[in-house]
Design an enzyme around this catalytic site. Structure first.
Site, mmCIF file in Angstrom:
data_model
loop_
_atom_site.group_PDB
_atom_site.id
_atom_site.type_symbol
_atom_site.label_atom_id
_atom_site.label_comp_id
_atom_site.label_asym_id
_atom_site.label_seq_id
_atom_site.Cartn_x
_atom_site.Cartn_y
_atom_site.Cartn_z
ATOM 1 N N SER A 1 -2.761 7.069 5.640
ATOM 2 C CA SER A 1 -2.239 6.012 6.496
ATOM 3 C C SER A 1 -3.133 5.803 7.711
ATOM 4 C CB SER A 1 -0.816 6.364 6.967
ATOM 5 O OG SER A 1 -0.347 5.442 7.924
ATOM 6 N N LYS B 1 5.353 0.809 9.411
ATOM 7 C CA LYS B 1 5.173 2.235 9.705
ATOM 8 C C LYS B 1 6.479 2.770 10.291
ATOM 9 C CE LYS B 1 0.661 1.934 8.891
ATOM 10 N NZ LYS B 1 0.048 2.491 7.663
ATOM 11 N N SER C 1 0.914 3.761 2.198
ATOM 12 C CA SER C 1 0.940 4.484 3.477
ATOM 13 C C SER C 1 2.317 5.011 3.844
ATOM 14 C CB SER C 1 0.428 3.578 4.602
ATOM 15 O OG SER C 1 1.341 2.532 4.862
ATOM 16 N N SER D 1 0.838 -1.202 0.000
ATOM 17 C CA SER D 1 0.000 0.000 0.000
ATOM 18 C C SER D 1 0.873 1.253 0.000
ATOM 19 C CB SER D 1 -0.923 0.014 1.227
ATOM 20 O OG SER D 1 -0.157 0.240 2.408
#
Length: 321
Positions: free
Chosen positions: A286, A183, A128, A126
């Site tokens: 995100s 992250k 994010s 993705s």
């Protein structure tokens, strides 16, 4: 054993197909662990039972042929020609069910050990973490940077480096540990992290940023503003629109929900002991700790260290900042 091995392969195939079709959640570490145990049993059986059995049969064949030739020679007769060596090799040859079990044991164990304790590959699914990581990046995660953890149960047994602000890490999603997330760490235990009016604050101080100009985000097919953010000792790029104020809804069901206060400006949280506050570098794209809470240390998989391949853009290969 032939039928038993066939049944095991059918079960493995059914598990893989169901996993691929999202019929159930798969656990690759557990699968490798089970495969290591099963192939180890086959390897032991091959080493101490099946191989000696085949060797005895081959030796008996050679001895019988020699005895036959000796008898014929004693009678002054010439023995007929038999390809004994080919027959011996056929007797010694592993059947398919041992070749695909005991024969694969060293490879499976090596992959299991490397993946569990050294490095593990991941694919970025993705946007994010844009612009730091793009969709399709293939990354390497350092599994021992934060300490040695037992595979499958992920229990730390040897500590190493501490998690630092600015680190990009892979972790098991607290709400669904079968899913891995990636992250950036913005808050460590004891920090007060605030995201207000599209700006990040740590312990009451705004985190410095500098505008770098527009960035075309391929994952959202639009141009966005690119900044450099100085998070501790790490200066990294991130995307945010200052004039957009998204709503961050509170989640009263998340652990330590009482440590977070929500308002129209954003959210402020105090990071509890043994937990971390994570955010994606694409701040408006995100779902991270602002929405679902903190990541416990037990969920950490490892530190993202490098992009080793991106099939459509080789310039992506290199370290992660």
């Amino acid at each position: 054993m032939n039928a038993v091995t066939g049944a095991l392969f059918l079960a493995l195939g059914a598990y893989a197909v169901g996993w691929y079709l999202d019929k159930w959640s798969g656990n690759f570490s557990l699968l490798l662990f089970i495969l290591s145990l099963v192939t180890f049993v086959y390897w032991l059986a091959e080493r101490f039972h099946f191989l000696p059995q085949r060797q005895r049969a081959a030796a008996a064949l050679v001895a019988a042929d020699a005895e036959r030739r000796a008898k014929w020679a004693a009678q002054g007769l010439k023995a007929d020609v038999h390809d004994v060596e080919s027959a011996r090799q056929a007797l010694l040859r592993q059947p398919w069910w041992l070749d695909w079990t005991a024969g694969l044991f060293p490879v499976i164990v090596l992959v299991f050990l490397l993946r569990s304790f050294v490095f593990e590959p991941f694919r970025i699914p993705s946007g994010s973490m844009v612009p730091t990581l793009l969709v399709g990046d293939l990354i390497v995660v350092n599994k021992f940077h934060y300490g040695i953890r037992l595979p499958v149960i992920n229990k730390k047994i040897i500590a190493n480096h501490e998690v630092q602000r600015g680190d990009v890490i892979v972790f098991r999603f607290p709400k669904n540990p079968s899913v891995d997330y990636i992250k950036r760490v913005v808050g460590v235990p004891g920090d007060v992290v605030a995201w207000r009016n599209q700006r990040l604050y740590l312990n009451g101080q705004e985190v410095p940023t500098a505008v770098q100009g527009p960035f075309y985000d391929r994952s959202s097919t639009r141009s966005r503003t690119r900044y450099t953010e100085s998070l501790g000792a790490v200066a990294h790029d991130m995307l945010v629109e200052r004039d957009v104020l998204p709503i961050i809804p509170p989640d009263p069901t998340m652990p330590f929900a009482d440590q977070c206060q929500y308002s129209v400006e954003g959210v402020t949280c105090k990071v509890p002991a043994g937990h971390y506050f994570m955010m994606g570098d694409s701040r408006d794209n995100s779902e991270d700790s602002r929405f679902w809470g903190f990541v416990p240390d037990a969920n950490i998989v490892g530190k993202a260290s490098a992009v080793w391949m991106h099939f459509w853009d080789f310039s992506r290969i290199g370290g992660i900042r």
